[in-house]
Design an enzyme around this catalytic site. Sequence first.
Site, PDB file in Angstrom:
ATOM      1  N   GLY A  16       0.651  -1.237  -0.098  1.00  0.00           N
ATOM      2  CA  GLY A  16      -0.142   0.055   0.055  1.00  0.00           C
ATOM      3  C   GLY A  16       0.875   1.232  -0.043  1.00  0.00           C
ATOM      4  N   CYS A  43       4.380  -8.762   1.606  1.00  0.00           N
ATOM      5  CA  CYS A  43       4.195  -9.791   0.265  1.00  0.00           C
ATOM      6  C   CYS A  43       5.314 -10.053  -0.323  1.00  0.00           C
ATOM      7  CB  CYS A  43       3.104  -8.904  -0.331  1.00  0.00           C
ATOM      8  SG  CYS A  43       2.684  -9.990  -2.063  1.00  0.00           S
ATOM      9  N   LYS A  51       6.330 -17.273  -0.812  1.00  0.00           N
ATOM     10  CA  LYS A  51       5.602 -18.312  -0.523  1.00  0.00           C
ATOM     11  C   LYS A  51       4.947 -19.109  -1.932  1.00  0.00           C
ATOM     12  CE  LYS A  51       1.397 -18.215  -1.070  1.00  0.00           C
ATOM     13  NZ  LYS A  51       0.316 -17.330  -0.289  1.00  0.00           N
ATOM     14  N   ALA A 115      10.294   5.341  11.452  1.00  0.00           N
ATOM     15  CA  ALA A 115       9.600   6.641  11.706  1.00  0.00           C
ATOM     16  C   ALA A 115       8.530   6.520  12.522  1.00  0.00           C
ATOM     17  CB  ALA A 115       9.197   7.390  10.422  1.00  0.00           C
ATOM     18  N   ILE A 179      -2.526 -19.404   5.991  1.00  0.00           N
ATOM     19  CA  ILE A 179      -0.772 -19.753   6.146  1.00  0.00           C
ATOM     20  C   ILE A 179      -0.633 -21.208   6.597  1.00  0.00           C
ATOM     21  CG2 ILE A 179       1.069 -19.167   7.287  1.00  0.00           C
ATOM     22  CD1 ILE A 179       0.172 -16.263   7.388  1.00  0.00           C
ATOM     23  N   GLU A 182      -1.658 -23.550   3.570  1.00  0.00           N
ATOM     24  CA  GLU A 182      -0.590 -23.252   2.366  1.00  0.00           C
ATOM     25  C   GLU A 182       0.709 -23.898   2.833  1.00  0.00           C
ATOM     26  OE1 GLU A 182      -0.631 -19.010   1.670  1.00  0.00           O
ATOM     27  OE2 GLU A 182      -2.363 -19.201   0.165  1.00  0.00           O
ATOM     28  N   ARG A 205     -12.028 -20.427   7.868  1.00  0.00           N
ATOM     29  CA  ARG A 205     -13.479 -19.855   8.171  1.00  0.00           C
ATOM     30  C   ARG A 205     -13.831 -18.826   7.029  1.00  0.00           C
ATOM     31  NH1 ARG A 205     -15.852 -19.916  12.983  1.00  0.00           N
ATOM     32  NH2 ARG A 205     -13.915 -20.491  13.970  1.00  0.00           N
ATOM     33  N   ASP A 304      -3.304  -3.473   5.635  1.00  0.00           N
ATOM     34  CA  ASP A 304      -3.559  -4.310   6.605  1.00  0.00           C
ATOM     35  C   ASP A 304      -3.588  -3.659   8.089  1.00  0.00           C
ATOM     36  OD1 ASP A 304      -3.510  -6.356   4.799  1.00  0.00           O
ATOM     37  OD2 ASP A 304      -1.889  -7.309   5.896  1.00  0.00           O
ATOM     38  N   ALA A 342      -7.489 -16.397  -3.134  1.00  0.00           N
ATOM     39  CA  ALA A 342      -7.271 -17.741  -3.245  1.00  0.00           C
ATOM     40  C   ALA A 342      -6.481 -18.291  -2.240  1.00  0.00           C
ATOM     41  CB  ALA A 342      -6.309 -17.695  -4.494  1.00  0.00           C
ATOM     42  N   GLU A 442     -13.798 -25.028 -18.680  1.00  0.00           N
ATOM     43  CA  GLU A 442     -14.979 -25.249 -19.253  1.00  0.00           C
ATOM     44  C   GLU A 442     -15.997 -25.743 -18.690  1.00  0.00           C
ATOM     45  OE1 GLU A 442     -15.227 -28.217 -22.328  1.00  0.00           O
ATOM     46  OE2 GLU A 442     -13.453 -29.487 -21.356  1.00  0.00           O
TER      47      GLU A 442
END
Length: 448
Positions: A16, A43, A51, A115, A179, A182, A205, A304, A342, A442
């Site tokens: 961000g 990220c 990841k 900062a 996490i 994955e 959830r 976040d 995802a 399809e």
Amino acid sequence: MSDFDYDLFVIGAGSGGVRASRIAASHGARVAVAEEYRVGGTCVIRGCVPKKLLVYGAHFAEDIHDARKFGWDVPDCKFDWPVLRDNVLAEVDRLEGLYGQTLDNHKVTVLRTRATVAGPQKVRLADGTELTAERILIATGGWPHVPEFPGSQHAITSNEVFHLETLPKRIIIAGGGYIANEFAGIFNEFGSKVTIVNRGDTILRGYDEQIRDRLLQISMTKGIDFKFNAPFQSIEKNDDGSLTVMLEGCEPMQADAVLVAAGRVPNSRGIGLEEAGVELDDKGAIKVDERNQSSVPSIFAVGDVTDRIQLTPVAIREGQAFADTFYGGKPTVVDYQNVPSAVFSHPPIGAVGMTEAEARNKLGSVRVYTSDFRAMKNVLAGRNERALYKMIVNAATDQVVGLHMIGPDAPEILQAAAVAVKAGLTKADFDNTVALHPSMAEELVLLK
Ligand code: NDP
């Protein structure tokens, strides 16, 4: 020329913060961004990017196995964790460099230091230097939450997992969310014995129940163990470096590593926000309005740290909207409807829109279509792993209000299909589209 040192001072160079800095500067603002760790944020440095590379690395275990059924004479091979780890970390270094370069190219001043907020329009750097800015943007992200229990210091989080010296033979993963699932898939493919330990009896959830059940069933078939309703009591470190884990209602367990994945909390404490009068919610998230403005008019927040939707593309949108609104003369509000998501589990999950339960509660009358199939590739490979696609349709309007998928490449397929859901297309629109054969996607236009 304003009296401030900068028009915009951004704290945090993650998804961000970098987007807001770059776009505000491209609109002509004088921008500085402070980052105490590494440019790129969670990220790029210790989240989605490394990841996903591990997910690719892990999938070779199945690909190599299946290749034999496709005629390849593959000798037995073994996995070398340090090679993959170091290659992934090198890629992270490369990306960090690119992020820094982008900021430089846009004439953003990058201050590689901590900062904190020293007033509504003032920040203080770690060396005591104070700088002023017309607006301050907080983009400090989140931090793994580690529940308190004796020995919790022996656990690692997603911050450390990318740096493990050796591959754990046995790993216990606490949590049942993104996490946990994955990394369970990743370590299981690498050959570790994986146990997911969850405080409740639900994984993931918020995802559709049938899809969650399918992941649970496939994960168990692949050899991942689950313990439900088993909160952690303690972890003890043994003389040989292994760990003894005590769970409520279970026998003690031995492990070589414990990964805690129990959610992430906003990174908002200790940076001067409360002193400056910025209101936080009870989880520590900065309360902002739809323009990302906090209770202090000159202080804004994206990503976040605001705990709206904890996803990188959402933080990027918020950063872009903030910069366009205040520096580009283009007031923009982020639309949080139908955000696709995802889980890069083995196999992965993709979802957009309402689950069946949400749709039934909200709309009353819904039609549900499912396709439960074995991907062609899995059939030849003798892999008894079934994909599940699910479409939720508003019965009154025929509009597709939810798509949920688990199976090979589900996130890739879902991203494209999410355009149709976002556009409000109907089941008839899907049906009118000719199938692309043979493909897994399809199934979406052949649902009966
Ligand atoms: P999640 O919110 O996905 O899952 C947290 C899990 O920890 C849940 O099973 C939750 O249980 C459990 N939990 C929460 N609090 C406690 C506690 N005090 N003690 C024990 N267990 C607890 O968090 P993750 O850490 O997996 O990921 C953090 C966030 O990062 C995600 O929410 C997501 O937004 C983002 N992320 C996104 C990814 C992606 O887009 N693919 C990948 C990785 C992370 P319960 O269900 O009972 O609350």
